[in-house]
Design a protein around this motif. Structure first.
Motif, short mmCIF file in Angstrom:
data_model
loop_
_atom_site.label_atom_id
_atom_site.label_comp_id
_atom_site.label_asym_id
_atom_site.label_seq_id
_atom_site.Cartn_x
_atom_site.Cartn_y
_atom_site.Cartn_z
N PRO A 2 35.32 -17.11 -33.82
CA PRO A 2 34.11 -17.67 -33.21
C PRO A 2 33.32 -18.49 -34.23
N LEU A 3 32.96 -19.69 -33.85
CA LEU A 3 32.15 -20.56 -34.70
C LEU A 3 30.82 -20.82 -33.99
N ILE A 4 29.72 -20.36 -34.61
CA ILE A 4 28.39 -20.57 -34.03
C ILE A 4 27.80 -21.87 -34.58
N ILE A 5 27.31 -22.71 -33.68
CA ILE A 5 26.69 -23.98 -34.07
C ILE A 5 25.26 -23.71 -34.53
N PRO A 6 24.89 -24.12 -35.75
CA PRO A 6 23.55 -23.82 -36.26
C PRO A 6 22.44 -24.44 -35.41
N TRP A 52 35.92 -17.47 -42.60
CA TRP A 52 36.38 -18.71 -41.98
C TRP A 52 35.29 -19.77 -41.84
N ASN A 53 34.00 -19.38 -41.95
CA ASN A 53 32.94 -20.40 -41.85
C ASN A 53 32.18 -20.59 -43.15
N ARG A 54 32.55 -19.85 -44.18
CA ARG A 54 31.81 -19.83 -45.44
C ARG A 54 31.71 -21.22 -46.09
N THR A 55 32.85 -21.89 -46.22
CA THR A 55 32.85 -23.21 -46.86
C THR A 55 32.12 -24.24 -46.01
N ASP A 85 25.50 -22.62 -29.57
CA ASP A 85 26.77 -22.36 -28.87
C ASP A 85 27.76 -21.64 -29.77
N THR A 86 28.67 -20.91 -29.16
CA THR A 86 29.78 -20.28 -29.88
C THR A 86 31.09 -20.90 -29.39
N LEU A 87 31.85 -21.48 -30.32
CA LEU A 87 33.13 -22.10 -30.00
C LEU A 87 34.26 -21.27 -30.59
N LEU A 88 35.40 -21.29 -29.94
CA LEU A 88 36.59 -20.66 -30.50
C LEU A 88 37.40 -21.70 -31.25
N ILE A 89 37.69 -21.41 -32.52
CA ILE A 89 38.41 -22.38 -33.35
C ILE A 89 39.69 -21.75 -33.89
#
Length: 310
Positions: free
Chosen positions: A199-203, A214-217, A107-111
Protein backbone atom coordinates in the motif's frame (compact mmCIF):
# COMPACT_ATOMS: atom_id res chain seq x y z
CA UNK A 1 2.28 59.15 -35.91
CA UNK A 2 1.36 56.15 -38.04
CA UNK A 3 4.54 54.37 -36.92
CA UNK A 4 3.70 55.01 -33.28
CA UNK A 5 0.19 53.62 -33.73
CA UNK A 6 1.58 50.45 -35.29
CA UNK A 7 4.12 50.07 -32.49
CA UNK A 8 1.43 50.58 -29.82
CA UNK A 9 -0.80 48.03 -31.55
CA UNK A 10 2.01 45.47 -31.65
CA UNK A 11 2.80 46.04 -27.98
CA UNK A 12 -0.90 45.74 -27.10
CA UNK A 13 -1.31 42.46 -28.98
CA UNK A 14 1.85 41.10 -27.39
CA UNK A 15 0.59 41.97 -23.90
CA UNK A 16 -2.77 40.33 -24.60
CA UNK A 17 -1.06 37.13 -25.82
CA UNK A 18 1.25 37.07 -22.77
CA UNK A 19 -1.69 37.57 -20.40
CA UNK A 20 -3.76 34.88 -22.12
CA UNK A 21 -0.92 32.36 -22.02
CA UNK A 22 0.05 33.24 -18.47
CA UNK A 23 -3.38 33.55 -16.89
CA UNK A 24 -6.00 31.76 -19.01
CA UNK A 25 -4.79 28.92 -21.22
CA UNK A 26 -1.71 27.74 -23.06
CA UNK A 27 -0.95 25.28 -25.83
CA UNK A 28 1.01 22.07 -25.23
CA UNK A 29 2.47 19.61 -27.75
CA UNK A 30 2.12 15.90 -26.88
CA UNK A 31 5.77 14.74 -27.15
CA UNK A 32 5.41 10.94 -27.01
CA UNK A 33 3.04 7.99 -27.14
CA UNK A 34 2.74 7.84 -23.35
CA UNK A 35 -0.89 9.06 -23.23
CA UNK A 36 -2.37 6.89 -25.99
CA UNK A 37 -5.26 6.31 -26.54
CA UNK A 38 -6.43 9.54 -24.90
CA UNK A 39 -3.85 11.69 -26.68
CA UNK A 40 -1.60 10.86 -29.62
CA UNK A 41 1.99 11.93 -30.23
CA UNK A 42 2.13 15.22 -32.13
CA UNK A 43 -1.30 16.47 -31.09
CA UNK A 44 -1.63 19.94 -29.61
CA UNK A 45 -3.94 20.64 -26.70
CA UNK A 46 -5.17 23.64 -24.76
CA UNK A 47 -4.39 23.61 -21.05
CA UNK A 48 -6.96 25.32 -18.81
CA UNK A 49 -4.99 27.17 -16.13
CA UNK A 50 -8.11 27.85 -14.05
CA UNK A 51 -9.14 24.19 -13.66
CA UNK A 52 -7.57 23.98 -10.19
CA UNK A 53 -7.21 27.69 -9.56
CA UNK A 54 -4.76 29.98 -11.31
CA UNK A 55 -1.14 29.47 -10.30
CA UNK A 56 0.22 33.00 -10.53
CA UNK A 57 2.94 33.33 -13.18
CA UNK A 58 6.41 34.74 -12.56
CA UNK A 59 6.92 32.72 -9.38
CA UNK A 60 10.44 34.12 -9.10
CA UNK A 61 8.95 37.48 -8.08
CA UNK A 62 6.42 36.43 -5.43
CA UNK A 63 6.68 32.67 -4.93
CA UNK A 64 3.81 30.21 -5.15
CA UNK A 65 0.25 31.51 -4.92
CA UNK A 66 -2.94 30.04 -6.39
CA UNK A 67 -6.19 31.95 -6.87
CA UNK A 68 -9.57 30.19 -6.54
CA UNK A 69 -7.95 26.91 -5.49
CA UNK A 70 -9.99 23.80 -6.34
CA UNK A 71 -9.19 20.08 -5.98
CA UNK A 72 -7.71 17.79 -8.61
CA UNK A 73 -9.95 14.82 -9.40
CA UNK A 74 -8.95 11.26 -10.19
CA UNK A 75 -8.69 10.48 -13.90
CA UNK A 76 -7.99 14.13 -14.76
CA UNK A 77 -5.17 14.52 -17.26
CA UNK A 78 -2.76 16.98 -15.65
CA UNK A 79 -0.12 19.23 -17.15
CA UNK A 80 2.65 19.99 -14.68
CA UNK A 81 6.30 20.98 -14.29
CA UNK A 82 8.94 18.29 -13.86
CA UNK A 83 9.17 17.54 -10.10
CA UNK A 84 12.65 16.00 -10.38
CA UNK A 85 14.56 18.76 -12.18
CA UNK A 86 17.37 19.66 -9.79
CA UNK A 87 19.16 22.01 -12.19
CA UNK A 88 16.33 24.59 -12.37
CA UNK A 89 15.32 26.08 -8.98
CA UNK A 90 12.28 27.94 -10.37
CA UNK A 91 9.34 25.56 -10.66
CA UNK A 92 7.53 27.39 -13.47
CA UNK A 93 10.63 27.36 -15.68
CA UNK A 94 11.06 23.58 -15.64
CA UNK A 95 10.07 21.36 -18.56
CA UNK A 96 6.42 20.44 -18.83
CA UNK A 97 5.03 16.89 -18.42
CA UNK A 98 1.58 15.37 -18.81
CA UNK A 99 -0.08 12.42 -17.05
CA UNK A 100 -3.32 11.00 -15.71
CA UNK A 101 -3.97 11.55 -11.99
CA UNK A 102 -4.68 8.22 -10.32
CA UNK A 103 -3.87 9.19 -6.73
CA UNK A 104 -4.99 12.29 -4.80
CA UNK A 105 -3.90 13.39 -1.29
CA UNK A 106 -4.75 10.73 1.30
CA UNK A 107 -5.48 7.96 -1.23
CA UNK A 108 -3.98 4.49 -0.80
CA UNK A 109 -2.71 2.80 -3.97
CA UNK A 110 -1.50 -0.76 -4.43
CA UNK A 111 1.96 -0.85 -6.01
CA UNK A 112 4.29 -3.60 -7.19
CA UNK A 113 8.07 -3.74 -6.77
CA UNK A 114 8.58 -1.28 -9.67
CA UNK A 115 6.11 1.27 -8.23
CA UNK A 116 3.59 0.44 -10.93
CA UNK A 117 0.08 0.97 -9.65
CA UNK A 118 -2.32 -1.93 -10.09
CA UNK A 119 -5.17 -0.08 -11.83
CA UNK A 120 -8.90 -0.68 -11.89
CA UNK A 121 -10.90 -0.42 -15.10
CA UNK A 122 -12.54 2.71 -13.68
CA UNK A 123 -9.33 4.56 -12.88
CA UNK A 124 -7.47 3.81 -16.09
CA UNK A 125 -9.72 2.83 -18.99
CA UNK A 126 -6.94 3.46 -21.53
CA UNK A 127 -4.17 1.78 -19.53
CA UNK A 128 -1.95 -0.17 -21.93
CA UNK A 129 -0.32 -3.52 -21.21
CA UNK A 130 2.32 -5.59 -22.97
CA UNK A 131 1.32 -8.50 -25.20
CA UNK A 132 3.39 -11.01 -27.17
CA UNK A 133 2.59 -12.84 -30.41
CA UNK A 134 4.43 -15.09 -32.94
CA UNK A 135 6.85 -13.22 -35.21
CA UNK A 136 5.44 -14.89 -38.31
CA UNK A 137 2.07 -13.24 -37.55
CA UNK A 138 3.44 -9.70 -37.95
CA UNK A 139 1.82 -8.96 -41.31
CA UNK A 140 -1.46 -10.52 -40.23
CA UNK A 141 -1.50 -8.36 -37.10
CA UNK A 142 -0.75 -5.20 -39.12
CA UNK A 143 -3.70 -6.04 -41.35
CA UNK A 144 -6.01 -6.51 -38.34
CA UNK A 145 -4.84 -3.25 -36.75
CA UNK A 146 -5.62 -1.42 -39.99
CA UNK A 147 -9.09 -2.98 -40.28
CA UNK A 148 -9.92 -2.19 -36.63
CA UNK A 149 -8.40 1.33 -36.80
CA UNK A 150 -6.04 0.60 -33.91
CA UNK A 151 -3.24 3.03 -34.58
CA UNK A 152 -0.54 4.04 -34.04
CA UNK A 153 0.88 0.90 -32.47
CA UNK A 154 4.60 0.34 -32.94
CA UNK A 155 6.65 -2.81 -32.43
CA UNK A 156 8.25 -2.57 -28.96
CA UNK A 157 10.60 -5.56 -28.94
CA UNK A 158 11.26 -9.04 -30.29
CA UNK A 159 13.30 -12.21 -29.86
CA UNK A 160 13.74 -15.23 -32.13
CA UNK A 161 10.18 -16.42 -31.53
CA UNK A 162 7.91 -13.58 -30.40
CA UNK A 163 7.25 -9.88 -30.97
CA UNK A 164 5.90 -7.47 -28.35
CA UNK A 165 3.41 -4.62 -28.64
CA UNK A 166 1.15 -2.78 -26.18
CA UNK A 167 -2.66 -2.70 -26.21
CA UNK A 168 -5.42 -1.51 -23.95
CA UNK A 169 -7.88 -4.10 -22.69
CA UNK A 170 -10.48 -2.83 -25.14
CA UNK A 171 -8.07 -3.06 -28.08
CA UNK A 172 -7.18 -6.63 -27.09
CA UNK A 173 -10.89 -7.43 -26.87
CA UNK A 174 -11.43 -6.15 -30.44
CA UNK A 175 -8.54 -8.27 -31.68
CA UNK A 176 -9.93 -11.34 -29.90
CA UNK A 177 -13.31 -10.83 -31.55
CA UNK A 178 -11.70 -10.39 -34.99
CA UNK A 179 -9.85 -13.70 -34.56
CA UNK A 180 -13.08 -15.62 -33.82
CA UNK A 181 -11.84 -17.24 -30.63
CA UNK A 182 -8.42 -18.23 -31.99
CA UNK A 183 -6.43 -15.41 -30.40
CA UNK A 184 -2.64 -15.76 -30.64
CA UNK A 185 -1.92 -12.48 -28.82
CA UNK A 186 -1.09 -13.24 -25.19
CA UNK A 187 -0.60 -10.87 -22.23
CA UNK A 188 2.82 -10.77 -20.63
CA UNK A 189 1.99 -11.69 -17.05
CA UNK A 190 3.55 -9.60 -14.29
CA UNK A 191 5.75 -11.46 -11.83
CA UNK A 192 4.17 -9.69 -8.86
CA UNK A 193 1.19 -11.42 -7.29
CA UNK A 194 -1.46 -9.90 -5.07
CA UNK A 195 0.51 -11.08 -2.01
CA UNK A 196 3.53 -8.94 -2.99
CA UNK A 197 1.62 -5.70 -3.56
CA UNK A 198 2.25 -2.90 -1.08
CA UNK A 199 0.00 0.00 0.00
CA UNK A 200 1.29 3.44 -0.96
CA UNK A 201 -0.37 6.41 0.77
CA UNK A 202 -0.32 9.71 -1.14
CA UNK A 203 0.89 12.51 1.19
CA UNK A 204 -1.60 15.20 2.18
CA UNK A 205 -0.92 18.41 4.01
CA UNK A 206 -0.45 17.93 7.76
CA UNK A 207 -1.20 14.19 7.78
CA UNK A 208 1.24 11.57 9.09
CA UNK A 209 2.57 8.82 6.84
CA UNK A 210 4.12 5.65 8.21
CA UNK A 211 7.63 4.85 6.98
CA UNK A 212 8.04 1.36 5.50
CA UNK A 213 10.93 -0.27 3.65
CA UNK A 214 9.12 0.05 0.31
CA UNK A 215 8.29 3.78 0.65
CA UNK A 216 11.32 4.93 2.65
CA UNK A 217 13.43 6.18 -0.27
CA UNK A 218 10.44 7.79 -1.99
CA UNK A 219 9.52 9.68 1.18
CA UNK A 220 13.13 10.76 1.72
CA UNK A 221 13.39 12.15 -1.81
CA UNK A 222 10.08 13.98 -1.41
CA UNK A 223 11.19 15.55 1.87
CA UNK A 224 14.49 16.70 0.37
CA UNK A 225 13.21 17.91 -3.01
CA UNK A 226 9.87 19.48 -2.11
CA UNK A 227 9.79 20.03 1.65
CA UNK A 228 13.39 21.35 1.79
CA UNK A 229 14.20 19.19 4.83
CA UNK A 230 17.40 17.41 5.70
CA UNK A 231 16.53 13.72 5.35
CA UNK A 232 18.74 10.65 4.97
CA UNK A 233 18.63 6.89 5.41
CA UNK A 234 21.08 5.26 7.84
CA UNK A 235 21.05 1.57 8.71
CA UNK A 236 17.59 1.15 7.15
CA UNK A 237 16.17 4.00 9.25
CA UNK A 238 14.90 7.35 7.96
CA UNK A 239 16.39 10.37 9.74
CA UNK A 240 14.77 13.81 9.43
CA UNK A 241 16.79 16.77 10.71
CA UNK A 242 19.06 14.25 12.43
CA UNK A 243 16.29 12.39 14.30
CA UNK A 244 15.10 8.82 13.55
CA UNK A 245 11.43 8.69 12.59
CA UNK A 246 8.72 6.11 11.96
CA UNK A 247 6.24 8.69 10.66
CA UNK A 248 6.73 11.85 8.64
CA UNK A 249 4.60 14.90 7.85
CA UNK A 250 4.26 17.09 4.76
CA UNK A 251 3.40 20.75 4.27
CA UNK A 252 1.90 20.26 0.77
CA UNK A 253 -0.64 18.11 -1.00
CA UNK A 254 0.75 15.59 -3.49
CA UNK A 255 -0.51 13.54 -6.43
CA UNK A 256 0.44 10.34 -8.25
CA UNK A 257 0.29 10.42 -12.06
CA UNK A 258 0.54 7.64 -14.62
CA UNK A 259 1.07 7.42 -18.34
CA UNK A 260 -1.67 5.53 -20.18
CA UNK A 261 0.99 3.42 -21.86
CA UNK A 262 2.63 1.25 -19.20
CA UNK A 263 5.98 1.14 -21.05
CA UNK A 264 6.37 4.92 -20.89
CA UNK A 265 8.21 5.77 -17.67
CA UNK A 266 7.73 9.54 -17.75
CA UNK A 267 5.37 9.41 -14.81
CA UNK A 268 5.44 9.01 -11.01
CA UNK A 269 7.37 5.75 -11.31
CA UNK A 270 10.27 7.94 -12.48
CA UNK A 271 9.92 11.22 -10.56
CA UNK A 272 7.70 10.27 -7.60
CA UNK A 273 4.95 12.43 -6.13
CA UNK A 274 3.82 15.60 -7.93
CA UNK A 275 3.41 18.55 -5.50
CA UNK A 276 0.41 20.80 -5.94
CA UNK A 277 2.61 23.83 -6.64
CA UNK A 278 3.95 22.05 -9.76
CA UNK A 279 0.50 21.67 -11.36
CA UNK A 280 -0.17 24.05 -14.25
CA UNK A 281 -3.68 22.99 -15.19
CA UNK A 282 -5.91 20.41 -16.80
CA UNK A 283 -5.65 19.17 -20.39
CA UNK A 284 -8.86 20.58 -21.84
CA UNK A 285 -9.26 20.46 -25.63
CA UNK A 286 -7.41 18.98 -28.62
CA UNK A 287 -7.06 21.81 -31.11
CA UNK A 288 -4.72 20.14 -33.61
CA UNK A 289 -4.29 16.50 -34.61
CA UNK A 290 -2.25 15.11 -37.48
CA UNK A 291 -1.09 11.58 -38.18
CA UNK A 292 2.64 11.00 -37.83
CA UNK A 293 4.61 10.99 -41.10
CA UNK A 294 1.84 12.37 -43.32
CA UNK A 295 2.16 15.28 -45.73
CA UNK A 296 1.27 18.92 -45.22
CA UNK A 297 -2.26 18.73 -46.59
CA UNK A 298 -3.36 15.22 -45.63
CA UNK A 299 -3.46 12.92 -42.64
CA UNK A 300 -5.38 15.24 -40.31
CA UNK A 301 -7.62 13.65 -37.70
CA UNK A 302 -10.57 15.98 -38.25
CA UNK A 303 -12.77 13.99 -35.87
CA UNK A 304 -10.39 14.82 -33.01
CA UNK A 305 -10.15 18.57 -33.66
CA UNK A 306 -11.69 20.54 -30.75
CA UNK A 307 -12.54 17.34 -28.93
CA UNK A 308 -12.54 17.38 -25.13
CA UNK A 309 -9.65 15.55 -23.50
CA UNK A 310 -10.83 12.57 -21.48
Amino acid sequence: MKGWKIAIAIVGVTLVVVLLRGCVATSYLIPSSGMENSLYQGERILVNKWSYGLRLPFMKLWGYHRWADSPVRKEDILVFNNPANLSEPMIDRREVFIGRCIGTPGDTLLIDSLFSVIPSEKNAPDQKFLYSYPRQRERQLDSLLSILSIAPNELLGQDLIKNIRSFSRYEHYLLEQAMNGNCWIEPIVKEDSMETLKPLIIPSKGKAIRVYPWNRTLLQNTLVLHEKKQAEIKNDTLFIEGKPVQHCYFSKDYYWVNANNSINLSDSRLFGFVPQDHIIGKASVIWFSKKKGTGLFNGYRWDRMWKRVE
